[in-house]
Design a protein around this motif. Sequence first.
Motif, short mmCIF file in Angstrom:
data_model
loop_
_atom_site.label_atom_id
_atom_site.label_comp_id
_atom_site.label_asym_id
_atom_site.label_seq_id
_atom_site.Cartn_x
_atom_site.Cartn_y
_atom_site.Cartn_z
N SER A 90 0.86 -1.13 0.09
CA SER A 90 0.12 -0.24 -0.02
C SER A 90 0.79 1.28 0.00
CB SER A 90 -1.25 -0.02 1.06
OG SER A 90 -0.25 -0.01 2.36
N TYR A 91 2.10 1.24 0.80
CA TYR A 91 2.92 2.54 0.75
C TYR A 91 3.54 2.60 -0.56
CZ TYR A 91 7.02 5.40 1.55
OH TYR A 91 7.85 6.41 1.72
N TRP A 92 3.96 1.30 -1.32
CA TRP A 92 4.49 1.28 -2.55
C TRP A 92 3.69 2.10 -3.63
CZ3 TRP A 92 6.18 -4.57 -3.55
CH2 TRP A 92 6.90 -4.89 -2.51
N LEU A 93 2.16 1.83 -3.52
CA LEU A 93 1.06 2.30 -4.42
C LEU A 93 1.12 3.84 -4.11
CD1 LEU A 93 -0.94 2.12 -6.49
CD2 LEU A 93 -2.45 1.35 -4.62
N GLN A 94 1.17 4.37 -2.84
CA GLN A 94 1.43 5.64 -2.65
C GLN A 94 2.31 6.40 -3.24
OE1 GLN A 94 1.35 6.19 1.60
NE2 GLN A 94 2.43 8.10 1.47
N ARG A 95 3.44 5.93 -3.22
CA ARG A 95 4.60 6.65 -4.03
C ARG A 95 4.69 6.52 -5.22
NH1 ARG A 95 5.98 10.06 -0.51
NH2 ARG A 95 8.15 10.54 -1.43
N ALA A 96 3.96 5.36 -5.78
CA ALA A 96 3.83 5.12 -7.47
C ALA A 96 2.83 6.14 -7.91
CB ALA A 96 3.30 3.75 -7.70
N LYS A 97 2.13 6.63 -7.29
CA LYS A 97 0.86 7.51 -7.61
C LYS A 97 1.86 8.98 -8.05
CE LYS A 97 -3.17 5.85 -5.50
NZ LYS A 97 -4.00 6.09 -4.43
N LEU A 98 2.78 9.17 -7.39
CA LEU A 98 3.63 10.63 -7.83
C LEU A 98 4.22 10.25 -8.98
CD1 LEU A 98 5.66 11.01 -4.22
CD2 LEU A 98 3.74 12.10 -5.06
N ILE A 99 4.49 9.03 -9.57
CA ILE A 99 5.02 8.81 -10.92
C ILE A 99 4.00 9.08 -11.92
CG2 ILE A 99 5.58 7.06 -12.39
CD1 ILE A 99 6.99 5.59 -10.23
N THR A 100 2.73 8.81 -11.55
CA THR A 100 1.57 9.18 -12.42
C THR A 100 1.64 10.53 -12.50
OG1 THR A 100 0.42 7.12 -11.87
CG2 THR A 100 -0.96 9.03 -13.13
N GLY A 101 1.66 11.30 -11.67
CA GLY A 101 1.54 12.79 -11.45
C GLY A 101 2.56 13.42 -12.29
N ALA A 102 3.99 12.95 -12.31
CA ALA A 102 4.99 13.42 -13.01
C ALA A 102 4.60 13.06 -14.25
CB ALA A 102 6.15 12.86 -12.48
N VAL A 103 4.40 11.91 -14.84
CA VAL A 103 4.04 11.60 -16.11
C VAL A 103 2.92 12.54 -16.81
CG1 VAL A 103 3.04 9.84 -17.78
CG2 VAL A 103 4.74 9.09 -15.93
N ASN A 104 2.19 12.98 -15.95
CA ASN A 104 0.91 13.57 -16.66
C ASN A 104 1.46 15.19 -16.93
OD1 ASN A 104 -1.03 11.63 -16.63
ND2 ASN A 104 -1.86 12.27 -14.37
N LEU A 105 2.58 15.32 -16.29
CA LEU A 105 3.28 16.71 -16.74
C LEU A 105 4.12 16.61 -17.67
CD1 LEU A 105 3.51 18.12 -13.02
CD2 LEU A 105 1.92 18.93 -14.68
N GLY A 106 4.52 15.35 -18.38
CA GLY A 106 5.45 15.33 -19.46
C GLY A 106 6.62 14.70 -19.01
N ALA A 107 6.88 13.94 -17.96
CA ALA A 107 8.28 13.26 -17.69
C ALA A 107 8.85 12.28 -18.77
CB ALA A 107 8.15 12.75 -16.48
N ASN A 108 10.09 12.58 -19.17
CA ASN A 108 10.77 11.86 -19.85
C ASN A 108 11.26 10.66 -19.48
OD1 ASN A 108 11.53 14.96 -21.03
ND2 ASN A 108 10.74 13.69 -22.58
N ALA A 109 11.56 10.48 -18.03
CA ALA A 109 11.89 9.43 -17.40
C ALA A 109 11.68 9.69 -15.87
CB ALA A 109 13.79 9.23 -17.77
N ILE A 110 11.92 8.49 -15.19
CA ILE A 110 11.52 8.36 -14.06
C ILE A 110 12.66 7.67 -13.09
CG2 ILE A 110 10.00 7.29 -12.07
CD1 ILE A 110 8.50 8.96 -13.91
N GLN A 111 13.16 8.73 -12.00
CA GLN A 111 14.39 8.33 -11.57
C GLN A 111 13.88 8.06 -9.94
OE1 GLN A 111 17.80 10.92 -9.94
NE2 GLN A 111 17.99 10.63 -12.10
N LEU A 112 14.31 7.08 -9.45
CA LEU A 112 13.95 6.47 -8.11
C LEU A 112 15.13 6.73 -7.24
CD1 LEU A 112 11.71 3.16 -8.69
CD2 LEU A 112 11.07 5.61 -8.52
N ASP A 113 14.75 7.55 -6.23
CA ASP A 113 16.17 7.53 -5.20
C ASP A 113 15.46 7.16 -3.82
OD1 ASP A 113 18.50 8.45 -4.17
OD2 ASP A 113 17.98 10.67 -4.36
N TYR A 114 16.53 6.84 -2.93
CA TYR A 114 16.27 6.21 -1.51
C TYR A 114 15.43 4.97 -2.03
CZ TYR A 114 18.02 10.38 0.84
OH TYR A 114 18.87 11.38 1.31
N ILE A 115 15.72 4.27 -2.74
CA ILE A 115 15.15 2.81 -3.03
C ILE A 115 16.06 1.75 -2.42
CG2 ILE A 115 15.89 2.36 -5.49
CD1 ILE A 115 12.91 1.27 -6.03
#
Length: 273
Positions: free
Chosen positions: A84-109
Amino acid sequence: LSSAFSQEKGIYINMTTMRNKVKLLHFIHEAAKTGINAFVIDYPYYDATYAQNIKLVKQNHLQYVARIVVFPGGGTPKLVHSRSYWLQRAKLITGAVNLGANAIQLDYIRYNTKQSKSAKNIADIKQVIRYYKDYVDQYHLPLQIDVFGVAAHGPSYVIGQYLPAFASLVNVVCPMVYPSHYLPYVVNSKRPYQVIYKSLSALKSLFSGRPPFAVLPYLEAVNPRYKMAFPQLVTYIQQEIKAAEDAKSNGWYFWSGSNDYEALFAALTPAHQ
């Protein structure tokens, strides 16, 4: 996907800068002058000013790499196993993609540094990376992960990072090979080229010289442990870049938590080269 990131040259942009249009425009102007072609930008939540300024970045033909912090400060066992926590953070990816992200970088993984050494830590973090790989794949974007500099040299059983275990799940690895983070600090702060070249060479040796992902090291725009005058810092940065180039990385990202990049811009100006 390595070719898509050949000679990627970027800087990290924090939320304070993203809300400061004057500073952001200054960085965009300097990027055009110095060959910087990517901004790694924090995405902690949606913000109207942020969204507006992302458009500026995109309009100026800069790659927008969205930096998502997975486990702030490093994960605890509870969070590392919480879907459930993973999904919570994953929703940030969706937000970034909606703004036109060209790549996703995961930190503190990774786990935090308070864990006991265990091969299971690596297996746990691999499972988390697999989840995000599947999530990012739906958007057909490259997945980048940031790893500690120590992970370039082999398995880190405390934080759970081991690149051969993750290799099939990522498109880009960003080892944080900051000279200020290698013991003894003062000694290594005086030899940035050697520290970075050795670390990147060690990473490649984990894959017989041919890693199956692009390597975009994080270099430091300021050494927090070893103060130096501006001209000395310019030379320091140039040595970092030369090490990354000589190690045949696919480019680089520069980190400054406070977004202080004037020495970097100077280092990339022909008059200083």
